[in-house]
Design a protein around this motif. Structure first.
Motif, PDB file in Angstrom:
ATOM      1  N   TYR A 143     -16.153  75.583  30.687  1.00  0.00           N
ATOM      2  CA  TYR A 143     -16.304  75.406  29.237  1.00  0.00           C
ATOM      3  C   TYR A 143     -16.290  76.739  28.474  1.00  0.00           C
ATOM      4  CZ  TYR A 143     -16.818  70.487  30.148  1.00  0.00           C
ATOM      5  OH  TYR A 143     -16.553  69.198  30.542  1.00  0.00           O
ATOM      6  N   LEU A 154     -23.926  57.348  28.432  1.00  0.00           N
ATOM      7  CA  LEU A 154     -23.828  58.766  28.078  1.00  0.00           C
ATOM      8  C   LEU A 154     -25.053  59.236  27.301  1.00  0.00           C
ATOM      9  CD1 LEU A 154     -20.933  58.076  29.012  1.00  0.00           C
ATOM     10  CD2 LEU A 154     -20.121  59.743  27.358  1.00  0.00           C
ATOM     11  N   GLN A 171     -11.505  70.455  27.660  1.00  0.00           N
ATOM     12  CA  GLN A 171     -11.604  69.329  26.710  1.00  0.00           C
ATOM     13  C   GLN A 171     -12.264  68.100  27.356  1.00  0.00           C
ATOM     14  OE1 GLN A 171      -8.525  71.235  26.776  1.00  0.00           O
ATOM     15  NE2 GLN A 171      -9.598  72.311  25.121  1.00  0.00           N
ATOM     16  N   SER A 172     -12.469  68.113  28.662  1.00  0.00           N
ATOM     17  CA  SER A 172     -13.088  66.943  29.318  1.00  0.00           C
ATOM     18  C   SER A 172     -14.512  66.754  28.818  1.00  0.00           C
ATOM     19  CB  SER A 172     -13.150  67.145  30.838  1.00  0.00           C
ATOM     20  OG  SER A 172     -11.876  67.337  31.388  1.00  0.00           O
ATOM     21  N   ASN A 173     -14.888  65.502  28.615  1.00  0.00           N
ATOM     22  CA  ASN A 173     -16.279  65.196  28.289  1.00  0.00           C
ATOM     23  C   ASN A 173     -17.136  65.545  29.520  1.00  0.00           C
ATOM     24  OD1 ASN A 173     -18.791  63.940  27.923  1.00  0.00           O
ATOM     25  ND2 ASN A 173     -17.876  62.325  26.653  1.00  0.00           N
TER      26      ASN A 173
END
Ligand SMILES: [Zn+2]
Length: 356
Positions: free
Chosen positions: A90, A290, A312-314
């Motif tokens: 990140y 979540l 960009q992945s959660n």
């Protein structure tokens, strides 16, 4: 249908071989595109005996693991601890060819088969440990019943009325065996049996199937690492993270969070460090999970959805690559170096694993 699947696989393998020879593997592997991405690998069990023949999706042979580790070593992949790799993902600060190794559930074979090989390779690893059976120190009930029926598949037809299965079970049929296991598990659950009582049922089933249950239990087939083994590996640097206490994700927030709380507390009895990473049991998730995970102070959660993580992945829906007995070394290499992500549409791994 089967033929076309097989053909597709052959074409895919041939194409990968051409891409490798032509230098495309090397090109993608060293690209900036790959450097920004993190390949999280997912394993379940390493066979103690013939478990990979029973469930090739869940078990691989130890020789296969050795070959995978050799591919990672030879390809100079940067195998990193989960938490550190995610922070770097990140921050967009990953080294080239970044990989994380994860093992789900924490089966005994991790202790005896996987860990010595990982240690020799010098690779860090995260184990998502489900704790109920780790404390019970008995085989996972539904799985051991299924495994024993598979082992007895040549024994004709069986009368299991005593164990809540009304129809005669044709052991030769995978479908009939699975149906009988489902009925047996439902029958045991319906009586609210304890883990030890369920174990007696499994022992009785073994008698019907002419299997030496004591020997199976002694071998630790389909058992989890016990708390002493977890402690030993944790002291040696293995990262133990969350996978729920009973390998399930209730749809009620309070129950869901209780599963995580109990799991966290039991892991902490054996391992120091913090537990802020989670793996969805059976890869099953829903949107409401979540916020429940965030409320439990969880910073990452992995799925069984096939993919490579990007900035960009959660972080609470991270894709992985589930490695299975059916993947060739070439296919495995194409996934870790990233090229398969160009070639493949997003597919979900089909896993049906519910050890309770
Ligand atoms: Zn699991």
């Amino acid at each position: 249908m089967v033929l076309s699947d097989r053909m597709r696989r052959s074409v895919r393998r041939a194409a990968l071989a051409v891409l490798k020879t032509g230098g495309a593997f090397h090109l993608v592997q060293g690209s900036d595109w790959r450097r920004r991405r993190l390949s999280i690998l997912c394993y379940h069990g390493i066979s103690l005996d013939d478990e990979h023949e029973w469930r090739p999706y869940l078990f691989i042979r130890s020789q296969q693991l050795e070959r995978r580790l050799e591919i990672l070593r030879r390809g100079k992949y940067a195998v990193q601890p989960l938490g550190e790799a995610l922070e770097r993902l990140y921050r967009n600060d990953l080294p080239e060819r970044s990989v994380v190794l994860t093992f789900d559930d924490g089966t005994y074979d991790f202790y005896s088969q996987a860990y010595p090989r990982l240690k020799q390779a010098g690779f860090p690893v995260t184990v998502y440990l489900t704790t109920y059976y780790s404390q019970l120190e008995l085989p996972v009930f539904g799985l051991i019943c299924s495994y024993m029926m598979w082992k007895a598949r040549g024994q004709g037809t069986l009368d299991l009325r005593e164990l809540g299965v009304p129809q005669a079970v044709v052991l030769d049929s995978a479908e009939a065996r699975q149906h009988a296991v489902d009925q047996l598990v439902a029958w045991a659950d319906g009586q609210d049996l304890s883990g030890a009582q369920k174990n007696e049922i499994a022992a009785r089933l073994a008698q019907f199937l002419n299997i030496d249950y004591r020997e199976l239990v002694a071998k630790r087939v389909l058992q989890l690492m016990n708390q002493r083994e977890v402690k030993q590996l944790a002291d040696d640097g293995v990262d133990f993270q969350l996978h729920t206490h009973r390998h399930r994700t209730p749809l009620n927030e309070e129950m869901f969070r209780k599963e995580i709380g109990e799991n966290r507390q039991r892991i902490s009895q054996a391992a120091t460090g913090t537990r802020r990473h989670f793996c969805y049991p059976s890869g099953a998730y829903r949107p409401e999970f979540l916020k429940w995970l965030a409320a439990e102070d969880i910073v990452s959660a992995t799925t069984c959805d096939t993919g490579i993580a990007t900035p960009q992945s959660n972080p609470l829906l991270l894709p992985r690559l589930v490695d299975t007995s059916g993947r060739s070394d070439l296919e495995f290499e194409s996934w870790v170096n990233g090229i398969a992500h160009f070639l493949s549409s997003r597919k979900r791994a089909r896993l049906a694993y519910a050890p309770d």
